[in-house]
Structure formats: C-alpha cells, structure tokens
Design an enzyme around this catalytic site. Structure first.
Site, PDB file in Angstrom:
ATOM      1  N   GLY A 207      39.634  42.352  22.185  1.00 24.75           N
ATOM      2  CA  GLY A 207      39.224  43.273  21.207  1.00 24.75           C
ATOM      3  C   GLY A 207      40.108  43.839  20.348  1.00 24.75           C
ATOM      4  O   GLY A 207      41.583  43.842  20.729  1.00 24.75           O
TER       5      GLY A 207
ATOM      6  N   HIS B 285      47.480  38.883  15.667  1.00 24.89           N
ATOM      7  CA  HIS B 285      46.349  38.202  15.632  1.00 24.89           C
ATOM      8  C   HIS B 285      45.373  39.092  14.286  1.00 24.89           C
ATOM      9  O   HIS B 285      44.750  39.759  14.395  1.00 24.89           O
ATOM     10  CB  HIS B 285      45.241  38.252  16.960  1.00 24.89           C
ATOM     11  CG  HIS B 285      43.599  37.902  16.410  1.00 24.89           C
ATOM     12  ND1 HIS B 285      43.422  36.696  16.035  1.00 24.89           N
ATOM     13  CD2 HIS B 285      42.724  38.734  16.473  1.00 24.89           C
ATOM     14  CE1 HIS B 285      42.121  36.541  15.792  1.00 24.89           C
ATOM     15  NE2 HIS B 285      41.517  37.979  16.122  1.00 24.89           N
TER      16      HIS B 285
ATOM     17  N   ASP C 108      43.089  31.330  17.452  1.00 23.11           N
ATOM     18  CA  ASP C 108      43.993  30.671  16.249  1.00 23.11           C
ATOM     19  C   ASP C 108      44.689  29.461  16.444  1.00 23.11           C
ATOM     20  O   ASP C 108      44.775  28.576  15.699  1.00 23.11           O
ATOM     21  CB  ASP C 108      44.987  31.960  15.863  1.00 23.11           C
ATOM     22  CG  ASP C 108      44.260  33.393  15.641  1.00 23.11           C
ATOM     23  OD1 ASP C 108      43.431  33.412  14.894  1.00 23.11           O
ATOM     24  OD2 ASP C 108      44.653  34.095  16.511  1.00 23.11           O
TER      25      ASP C 108
ATOM     26  N   GLY D  91      32.945  44.806  27.337  1.00 19.09           N
ATOM     27  CA  GLY D  91      32.208  44.431  26.357  1.00 19.09           C
ATOM     28  C   GLY D  91      31.059  43.653  26.835  1.00 19.09           C
ATOM     29  O   GLY D  91      30.821  42.544  25.934  1.00 19.09           O
TER      30      GLY D  91
ATOM     31  N   GLY E 181      28.222  42.274  24.793  1.00 17.36           N
ATOM     32  CA  GLY E 181      28.411  41.964  23.191  1.00 17.36           C
ATOM     33  C   GLY E 181      28.140  40.350  23.228  1.00 17.36           C
ATOM     34  O   GLY E 181      27.920  39.560  24.303  1.00 17.36           O
TER      35      GLY E 181
END
Ligand code: NAX
Length: 330
Positions: free
Chosen positions: A130, A187, A159, A11, A14
């Site tokens: 991802g 998650h 988190d 990715g 991105g």
C-alpha cells in the site's frame, strides 16, 4: 505435510488481493508442500464484498488452503501470522494532495504496526504494498519495536519486473535471460531503475547489458522514464491501477524472502543502514540476495556520477516523506 502457517492479506476485498489470494493459496508463494491459513483484513464497510471473496476461495477447492478468517479487526487479523502482505490503503481521491494521502495512510500503518507488535509472531515477514509503500513500512516498523526492523520491507519488485521485461524486449531475449537489474530508492517517480550491472544470457554466454545494448542514452533516459511512468501508463489504458502484475510481484517478493534467491539479485525496500551513501533510517530499495530467510544488501557495486545523482534524489524524497510522516504521528 507441514503444519499450516498463518498469512494475512490486508485490503483483502481490493483488486490486488483478488489476484494475490489465489497465488498464495495455490502454493506459488510458500511452496507446494506448505498449507496456509489465510487471514483477510479489510474495513467494516467491505465485509459484504469480502464474504464473496471467501466464497470464491472455497470454490477454488485448493488443497493447500487450510482455512480462511475474514475480519475488520487488525488484532484478530495479525494474530500469530508468519507472513503479512499489507496491501490495504486509502486510495487517492479527487482533489487530494500527496500530503493528505500520506497522512491518511501513515495513520493506518501506525495502527497496524501497533497491532502487529502486540499479536504477530516475532519472526513475521512483512511486505508493504500500500502506498506510499516505503514510508508506510518505516512507520509500521517504528510502531512495532518488538519485531526486528529487518522484518519490514516495501515492494519495489513490480518496478524490477517492469525493468527486466523492458530490457528483455529491447534485447530480443526471454525475460528470464536478463538478471540483476536494480531498483534504487522509493517506489515513486523518483525511483532509479539501473541496468548498469545487469547481465543477459545470449547463446549460453553471459554479457553485461550495457555492452549487449550499446546504447547508453537509452539506458539513461527512455529506459528510466518508461519504468518510472509504467504505473501511470497502465492507469491511462485500464482506467484502474496495476493489479495482476502487482500481485505477481508481491508473490515474487515474499517467495524469494522465504525460499531464497541463490546468487540472483532482487530489489526490496529495506531499512537503510546508509549503504551506498543513502540516508539512514528510511526504507530504501536496494539490490539484495536472500538465504535462510535473511536478506543482505549486495556490496561493492561501483556507483557512476549519473547513478549518484539519481540515488541522492530519491533518497532526499524519502527523507522528506519520513519527516512528514513523523510529524503526522506526533
Ligand atoms: P483497492 O482500492 O482495489 O483496494 C484497497 C483495499 O484496501 C480496499 O478494499 C479498502 O477497503 C482496503 N482498505 C483501506 N483501508 C484499510 C485498512 N485500514 N485496513 C484494511 N484494509 C483497508 O486498491 P488496490 O488496487 O488493491 O491497491 C492497493 C494499494 O497498493 C494502493 O495503495 C496502491 O497505491 C498500492 N500499489 C502499490 C504498488 C507497489 O508497487 N508498491 C503497485 C500497485 C499499487 O498501485
């Protein structure tokens, strides 16, 4: 100086990768003495954008960056890598059900597991970012049987960082003065942010967070929901999902895995051994410590009735996700 290690980021064109690549290439993850050779994987239509990222990495003139390989071929991308940041995934499109997203992404992680199995170093450390990160990590591990399952992890560090920041703000202390907050489970919105074992340093003395706050209701309700819904709050404000903080969390996770945590606890999604009555064989976020590149689940914590309910709910969701994912892979 050490020989460069090969590190892959998927990715790579991105938005998370855009922040993450600088952190890796500047030494923030593997240390200031460790050169890196970056492998950048994205899909074929993104190769033009990726070329721009490659140009910018060159323009950063970073001494630790030994080279860059942009590619759309997973086997080229994963060849001999020592660390893998699996960030790339299909984003949720309008009208798409959660199950559709799961099946699209599970297929990607099946294929990437097979490619890692074939060409990566057998001691490669893999971090799945991802989404759905936990189940993607599980599927990736299942399709890479020659790599130990301990080497597959999913990211819940964002988190944890969010939880730590919320508590520090509430207590009026610096973020580094709060430690041992735990994220249990998935998650997702069923995750359980747990401050019952967290400690805060005030005027040089350590105190349990629940005692320092003296607000049980806050810890069971507002704190939990704020952390669970923080991603959605960022999307509502920014019109895009968390990227800077996600990249920072991915760096924290991999740095701690490579360089160790000391006695500090960090949360990582790891293949469950059934600890704390969780379902086995799902990627479940636990408190861990890391030394010599190996993580170990923190043992002996007391689980309250409230925590039991929260842990069971997120475990149930992970079991369901696993069953859906295995169905897709058949
Ligand atoms: P972007 O949509 O900006 O970038 C994703 C990139 O992945 C794109 O360039 C796309 O072409 C690429 N890609 C798609 N399929 C691929 C494949 N098969 N191989 C290689 N590359 C592929 O998303 P971004 O904001 O960077 O987020 C990436 C992922 O992180 C998403 O799945 C997102 O849901 C997830 N997140 C996970 C978090 C966590 O805490 N675990 C938090 C942040 C983030 O939401």
């Amino acid at each position: 100086m050490a020989e460069p290690i090969k590190v892959v980021v998927t990715g790579a064109a991105g938005q998370i990768a855009y922040s993450l690549l600088y952190q890796i290439a500047s030494g923030a993850v593997f240390g200031p003495e460790q050169p890196v050779f970056l492998h950048l994987l994205d899909i074929a239509p993104m190769m033009g954008v990726l070329e721009g990222v490659v140009m910018e990495l060159a323009d950063c003139a970073l001494p630790l960056l030994a080279g860059v390989l942009p590619t759309a071929n997973p086997e080229e991308a994963f060849k001999d890598v020592a660390a893998a940041f699996l960030v790339g995934a299909m984003p949720r499109k309008e009208g798409m059900e959660r199950k559709d997203l799961l099946s699209a992404n599970v297929r990607i992680f099946k294929e990437q597991g097979q490619a890692l199995d074939k060409v990566a170093r057998k001691d490669v450390k893999i971090l799945v970012v991802g989404n759905p990160a936990n189940t993607n990590a599980l599927i990736c591990s299942k399709y890479a049987p020659s790599i130990p399952k301990e080497n597959f992890t999913a990211m819940t560090r964002l988190d944890q960082n969010r939880a730590q920041a919320q508590l520090a703000a509430k207590l009026g202390v610096k973020v580094q003065d709060v430690k041992n907050v735990i994220i249990w489970g998935n998650h997702s919105s069923t995750q359980f942010p747990d401050a019952s074992n967290a400690v805060v340093t005030v005027n040089g003395a350590q105190k349990p967070v629940p005692a320092a706050l003296n607000d049980e209701e806050f810890l069971k309700s507002t704190f939990v929901t704020t952390v669970q819904k923080r991603g959605a709050a960022v999307i509502a404000a920014r019109k895009m999902s968390s990227a800077l903080s996600a990249a920072k969390a991915a760096s924290d996770h991999m740095r701690d895995w490579f360089l160790g945590t000391g006695d500090r606890w960090v949360s990582m999604g790891v293949v469950s051994d059934g600890s704390y009555g969780t379902p086995r064989d799902v990627v479940f976020s636990f408190p861990v410590t890391v030394s010599n590149g190996k993580w170990k689940i923190v043992e002996g914590l007391t689980i309250s009735d409230f925590a039991r309910k929260m842990i069971d709910a997120t475990g149930k969701e992970l079991d369901e996700e696993k069953n859906d994912a295995l169905e897709v892979c058949k």
